[in-house]
Motif scaffolding. Structure first.
Motif, PDB file in Angstrom:
ATOM      1  N   LYS A   3       3.151  -0.649   9.509  1.00 32.79           N
ATOM      2  CA  LYS A   3       3.940   0.449   9.732  1.00 32.79           C
ATOM      3  C   LYS A   3       4.280   1.337   8.400  1.00 32.79           C
ATOM      4  O   LYS A   3       4.370   0.580   7.370  1.00 32.79           O
ATOM      5  N   LEU A   4       4.436   2.607   8.316  1.00 41.60           N
ATOM      6  CA  LEU A   4       4.472   3.346   7.145  1.00 41.60           C
ATOM      7  C   LEU A   4       6.159   3.766   6.958  1.00 41.60           C
ATOM      8  O   LEU A   4       6.787   3.942   8.104  1.00 41.60           O
TER       9      LEU A   4
ATOM     10  N   TYR B   8       0.992  -1.193  -0.104  1.00 43.83           N
ATOM     11  CA  TYR B   8      -0.061   0.017   0.103  1.00 43.83           C
ATOM     12  C   TYR B   8       0.846   0.964  -0.017  1.00 43.83           C
ATOM     13  O   TYR B   8       1.818   1.241   0.844  1.00 43.83           O
TER      14      TYR B   8
ATOM     15  N   SER C 204       3.708   1.015   2.993  1.00 44.10           N
ATOM     16  CA  SER C 204       2.897   0.137   4.098  1.00 44.10           C
ATOM     17  C   SER C 204       3.380  -1.256   3.869  1.00 44.10           C
ATOM     18  O   SER C 204       3.032  -1.830   2.829  1.00 44.10           O
TER      19      SER C 204
END
Lengths: 110, 113
Positions: A97-98, A32, A93
């Motif tokens: 987490k980003l 993502y 992602s």
């Protein structure tokens, strides 16, 4: 180890033209991707996202393109407006987490 | 009505001091985060909490201790501050763990002198 890279620290575009911001990533597990916009002295704000199962997502003047084979995504802003002047962060992602890029400063001039 | 608010906005302190940054979100989100943006503009996750439970701890020195009294609050306490701790610290929240479409606070600029 920088997994998300924005190689252009800055970009200057004339009002009304297209702005293209680029982002490269190295981790094929990312599923993502998001773009955030940040004005000075403010926190980043979510702009647009795309799932790895798609290659394009559009929201008004903003379109994000994803090229998984090249591990590359881009944000197109058409037409660019002076209020778009900000720092744009690409983020990816993998589950929980980003991971952010270092940002590209966009300046839209009249 | 601010969605994610953190205080203070600016913090200047001497080396060796202990300081805290507070964060509150009124979005009803279950997950909250602390991010650090250093001088090179890297924005990196430090911690995430889901409903008061620590989920992510990203190799942060023990001098940094997050505390979540309830799911709407996530405070960051820093002991024995060092020059290298100078950065902008952002609190954020999201509906669920994963950080997708997170909402960020305005940031706290910490300067250690």
């Amino acid at each position: 180890d920088q997994q998300v890279k924005q190689n252009s620290p800055s970009l200057s575009v004339q009002e009304g033209r297209i702005s293209i911001l680029n982002c490269d990533y190295t981790n094929s597990m990312f599923d993502y991707f998001l773009w955030y916009k940040k004005y000075p002295a403010e926190g980043p704000t979510f702009l647009i996202s795309i799932s790895s199962i798609k290659d394009k997502n559009e929201d008004g003047r903003f379109t994000v393109f994803l090229n998984k084979s090249a591990k590359h995504l881009s944000l197109h802003i058409v037409p660019s407006q002076p209020g778009d002047s900000a720092v744009y962060f690409c983020a990816a992602s993998a589950t929980d987490k980003l991971i952010f890029g270092t940002g590209t400063r966009l300046q839209v001039f009249p | 009505d601010t969605a994610v608010s953190q205080t203070p906005k600016y913090l200047v302190t001497q080396m060796g001091n202990d300081k805290s940054i507070k964060c509150e979100q009124n979005l009803g989100h279950d997950t909250m985060y602390w991010y650090k943006q250093d001088s090179k503009k890297f924005l990196k996750i430090m911690f995430s909490y889901n409903n008061k439970e620590l989920i992510i701890n990203e190799t942060v020195p023990n001098r940094f201790s997050p505390k979540s009294p309830d799911k709407a609050h996530l405070n960051l306490h820093i002991n024995s501050l060092e020059l290298g701790d100078s950065a902008v610290y952002f609190c954020a929240s999201s509906q669920w763990t994963g950080g997708l479409e997170a909402f960020f606070g305005q940031g706290t600029r910490l300067t250690v002198v």
